[in-house]
Design a protein around this motif. Structure first.
Motif, PDB file in Angstrom:
ATOM      1  N   VAL A   7       0.877  -1.293   0.068  1.00 23.82           N
ATOM      2  CA  VAL A   7      -0.077   0.196   0.139  1.00 23.82           C
ATOM      3  C   VAL A   7       0.783   1.363   0.096  1.00 23.82           C
ATOM      4  O   VAL A   7       1.963   1.345   0.940  1.00 23.82           O
ATOM      5  CB  VAL A   7      -1.064   0.117   1.296  1.00 23.82           C
ATOM      6  N   THR A   8       0.617   2.223  -0.922  1.00 24.61           N
ATOM      7  CA  THR A   8       1.366   3.328  -0.817  1.00 24.61           C
ATOM      8  C   THR A   8       0.649   4.516  -0.410  1.00 24.61           C
ATOM      9  O   THR A   8      -0.756   4.545  -0.423  1.00 24.61           O
ATOM     10  CB  THR A   8       1.877   3.618  -2.393  1.00 24.61           C
ATOM     11  N   VAL A   9       1.154   5.625  -0.360  1.00 25.49           N
ATOM     12  CA  VAL A   9       0.677   6.898   0.377  1.00 25.49           C
ATOM     13  C   VAL A   9       0.074   7.739  -1.081  1.00 25.49           C
ATOM     14  O   VAL A   9      -1.041   8.273  -0.914  1.00 25.49           O
ATOM     15  CB  VAL A   9       1.616   7.711   1.039  1.00 25.49           C
ATOM     16  N   CYS A  10       0.796   7.671  -2.240  1.00 29.89           N
ATOM     17  CA  CYS A  10       0.426   8.341  -3.230  1.00 29.89           C
ATOM     18  C   CYS A  10       0.439   7.626  -4.575  1.00 29.89           C
ATOM     19  O   CYS A  10       0.988   6.553  -4.673  1.00 29.89           O
ATOM     20  CB  CYS A  10       1.249   9.588  -3.621  1.00 29.89           C
ATOM     21  N   GLU A  11      -0.482   7.957  -5.387  1.00 30.50           N
ATOM     22  CA  GLU A  11      -0.817   7.064  -6.683  1.00 30.50           C
ATOM     23  C   GLU A  11       0.715   7.291  -7.752  1.00 30.50           C
ATOM     24  O   GLU A  11       0.816   6.276  -8.427  1.00 30.50           O
ATOM     25  CB  GLU A  11      -1.995   7.517  -7.359  1.00 30.50           C
ATOM     26  N   LEU A  12       1.256   8.188  -7.620  1.00 34.51           N
ATOM     27  CA  LEU A  12       2.441   8.293  -8.332  1.00 34.51           C
ATOM     28  C   LEU A  12       3.572   7.156  -7.719  1.00 34.51           C
ATOM     29  O   LEU A  12       4.296   6.475  -8.497  1.00 34.51           O
ATOM     30  CB  LEU A  12       3.131   9.611  -8.357  1.00 34.51           C
ATOM     31  N   CYS A  13       3.641   7.097  -6.624  1.00 34.95           N
ATOM     32  CA  CYS A  13       4.292   6.001  -5.819  1.00 34.95           C
ATOM     33  C   CYS A  13       4.064   4.650  -6.277  1.00 34.95           C
ATOM     34  O   CYS A  13       4.881   3.920  -6.858  1.00 34.95           O
ATOM     35  CB  CYS A  13       4.573   6.317  -4.449  1.00 34.95           C
ATOM     36  N   GLN A  14       2.722   4.503  -6.284  1.00 36.85           N
ATOM     37  CA  GLN A  14       2.090   3.150  -6.593  1.00 36.85           C
ATOM     38  C   GLN A  14       2.417   2.951  -8.223  1.00 36.85           C
ATOM     39  O   GLN A  14       2.705   1.851  -8.288  1.00 36.85           O
ATOM     40  CB  GLN A  14       0.665   3.399  -6.283  1.00 36.85           C
ATOM     41  N   VAL A  15       2.219   3.789  -9.005  1.00 36.62           N
ATOM     42  CA  VAL A  15       2.597   3.711 -10.374  1.00 36.62           C
ATOM     43  C   VAL A  15       4.082   3.425 -10.675  1.00 36.62           C
ATOM     44  O   VAL A  15       4.382   2.274 -11.368  1.00 36.62           O
ATOM     45  CB  VAL A  15       2.256   4.728 -11.199  1.00 36.62           C
ATOM     46  N   ASN A  16       4.957   4.164  -9.784  1.00 38.38           N
ATOM     47  CA  ASN A  16       6.518   3.784 -10.045  1.00 38.38           C
ATOM     48  C   ASN A  16       6.775   2.442  -9.498  1.00 38.38           C
ATOM     49  O   ASN A  16       7.740   1.790 -10.158  1.00 38.38           O
ATOM     50  CB  ASN A  16       7.300   5.044  -9.176  1.00 38.38           C
TER      51      ASN A  16
END
Length: 75
Positions: A7-16
């Protein structure tokens, strides 16, 4: 003993993480907003299902197996 979902805090982190993940077996990575919506039952199941279907690795099978996702969301 590994993680079932990241689980990530931001969607950009998730995509990366999804794009750059070099693990042999892919792990579902989802933004915390989706997990909170699921936990708090604030999204209608069809909308939540649509949001999860856009992730690179579908988290729905894992969430079903853990009893965290209702059967109304298709894996």
């Amino acid at each position: 003993a590994g993680a079932d979902v990241i689980v990530t805090v931001c969607e950009l982190c998730q995509v990366n993480l999804e794009v750059r993940c070099s693990l042999e077996e892919k792990v579902p990575i989802m933004p915390i907003a989706q997990l909170l919506a699921l936990a708090l039952n604030v999204e209608e199941p069809r909308r939540l299902d649509r949001m999860m279907s856009h992730l690179v690795v579908d988290p729905r099978p894992v969430l079903h197996s853990k009893g965290l996702l209702s059967k109304t969301c298709s894996p």
